[in-house]
Design a protein around this motif. Structure first.
Motif, PDB file in Angstrom:
ATOM      1  N   LYS A 255       9.501  12.272   1.421  1.00 19.09           N
ATOM      2  CA  LYS A 255       9.237  11.726   0.620  1.00 19.09           C
ATOM      3  C   LYS A 255       8.432   9.437   1.253  1.00 19.09           C
ATOM      4  O   LYS A 255       9.784   9.772   2.499  1.00 19.09           O
ATOM      5  N   GLU A 256       7.897   9.038   1.229  1.00 20.22           N
ATOM      6  CA  GLU A 256       7.985   7.342   1.287  1.00 20.22           C
ATOM      7  C   GLU A 256       7.966   6.329   0.955  1.00 20.22           C
ATOM      8  O   GLU A 256       8.750   6.886  -0.255  1.00 20.22           O
ATOM      9  N   PHE A 257       8.285   5.060   1.542  1.00 25.20           N
ATOM     10  CA  PHE A 257       8.229   3.878   0.922  1.00 25.20           C
ATOM     11  C   PHE A 257       7.448   3.483  -0.533  1.00 25.20           C
ATOM     12  O   PHE A 257       6.121   3.856   0.060  1.00 25.20           O
ATOM     13  N   LEU A 258       7.430   3.369  -1.564  1.00 25.26           N
ATOM     14  CA  LEU A 258       6.537   1.936  -2.404  1.00 25.26           C
ATOM     15  C   LEU A 258       6.550   1.201  -2.223  1.00 25.26           C
ATOM     16  O   LEU A 258       7.652   0.473  -2.745  1.00 25.26           O
ATOM     17  N   VAL A 259       5.385   0.822  -1.646  1.00 24.18           N
ATOM     18  CA  VAL A 259       5.304  -0.737  -2.182  1.00 24.18           C
ATOM     19  C   VAL A 259       4.795  -1.330  -3.024  1.00 24.18           C
ATOM     20  O   VAL A 259       3.403  -1.158  -3.181  1.00 24.18           O
ATOM     21  N   GLU A 260       4.620  -2.315  -4.342  1.00 20.53           N
ATOM     22  CA  GLU A 260       3.820  -3.398  -5.279  1.00 20.53           C
ATOM     23  C   GLU A 260       3.975  -4.236  -4.878  1.00 20.53           C
ATOM     24  O   GLU A 260       5.285  -4.852  -4.935  1.00 20.53           O
ATOM     25  N   ILE A 261       2.811  -4.754  -5.102  1.00 22.43           N
ATOM     26  CA  ILE A 261       2.771  -6.438  -4.411  1.00 22.43           C
ATOM     27  C   ILE A 261       2.035  -7.192  -6.109  1.00 22.43           C
ATOM     28  O   ILE A 261       1.137  -6.640  -5.842  1.00 22.43           O
ATOM     29  N   SER A 262       2.532  -8.073  -6.288  1.00 19.54           N
ATOM     30  CA  SER A 262       2.494  -8.799  -6.981  1.00 19.54           C
ATOM     31  C   SER A 262       2.183 -10.658  -7.058  1.00 19.54           C
ATOM     32  O   SER A 262       3.574 -10.981  -6.937  1.00 19.54           O
ATOM     33  N   GLY A 263       1.205 -11.327  -6.524  1.00 18.01           N
ATOM     34  CA  GLY A 263       1.224 -12.574  -6.599  1.00 18.01           C
ATOM     35  C   GLY A 263       1.997 -12.272  -4.812  1.00 18.01           C
ATOM     36  O   GLY A 263       2.164 -12.201  -3.960  1.00 18.01           O
ATOM     37  N   THR A 264       3.727 -13.197  -4.929  1.00 22.43           N
ATOM     38  CA  THR A 264       4.650 -13.459  -4.352  1.00 22.43           C
ATOM     39  C   THR A 264       5.777 -12.813  -4.102  1.00 22.43           C
ATOM     40  O   THR A 264       6.335 -12.274  -3.541  1.00 22.43           O
ATOM     41  N   VAL A 265       5.596 -11.392  -5.291  1.00 19.19           N
ATOM     42  CA  VAL A 265       7.033 -10.205  -5.154  1.00 19.19           C
ATOM     43  C   VAL A 265       6.519  -9.826  -4.622  1.00 19.19           C
ATOM     44  O   VAL A 265       4.992  -8.719  -5.066  1.00 19.19           O
TER      45      VAL A 265
END
Length: 152
Positions: free
Chosen positions: A1-11
């Motif tokens: 499995k791999e990392f899952l990265v979610e970006i919303s604004g500066t979060v």
């Protein structure tokens, strides 16, 4: 499995690929934090950082280089499709209008005061004869006597 990265604004929210046990997150410059599968970085400054998540003896590392902005606006696929379709329709409409308005102007004479109208077309002088095809002169007939006239 791999990392899952979610970006919303500066979060930035990161999900660790390790799923068993309690997960410990390590980021340089911050003390180790213990939380669930997800780790949230509030007010990320777009600087690259190494992120490590560990569960028991297993450890996973990731180099995070996420660009974030405070004034970004998230668009879904439907909004992007609508914007592109509207742009294409407007461009097509402008092209059709330009075509129809310019089509009518081709036959009209210009009424500008600075341009004088041309008179009847003058005849051009005959072209300069090519020396290879000069007409036969009276004294040179025997030069061409061996050639037979062809019927056309």
């Amino acid at each position: 499995k791999e990392f899952l990265v979610e970006i919303s604004g500066t979060v930035v929210t990161i999900t660790c690929p390790l799923a068993e046990g309690s997960i410990t997150w390590e980021l340089p410059g911050r003390k180790p934090a213990e939380s669930g599968e997800k780790y949230t970085i509030q007010d990320h400054d777009s600087s690259p950082v190494n992120v490590t998540c560990a569960s028991g003896a297993k450890t996973r590392e990731m180099y995070l280089n996420a660009r974030v902005c405070t004034n970004c606006e998230e668009l879904d696929a439907l909004a992007v499709t609508g914007i592109i379709t509207a742009d294409l329709l407007i461009t097509l409409g402008v092209l059709i209008l330009v075509y129809y308005f310019s089509k009518d102007r081709k036959g009209r004479a210009s009424s500008s005061p600075g341009i004088r109208q041309r008179g009847p077309k003058m005849q051009r002088p005959p072209p300069v004869p090519n020396p290879d095809y000069e007409p036969i002169r009276k004294g040179q007939r025997e030069l061409y006597a061996g050639l037979q006239a062809r019927g056309f």
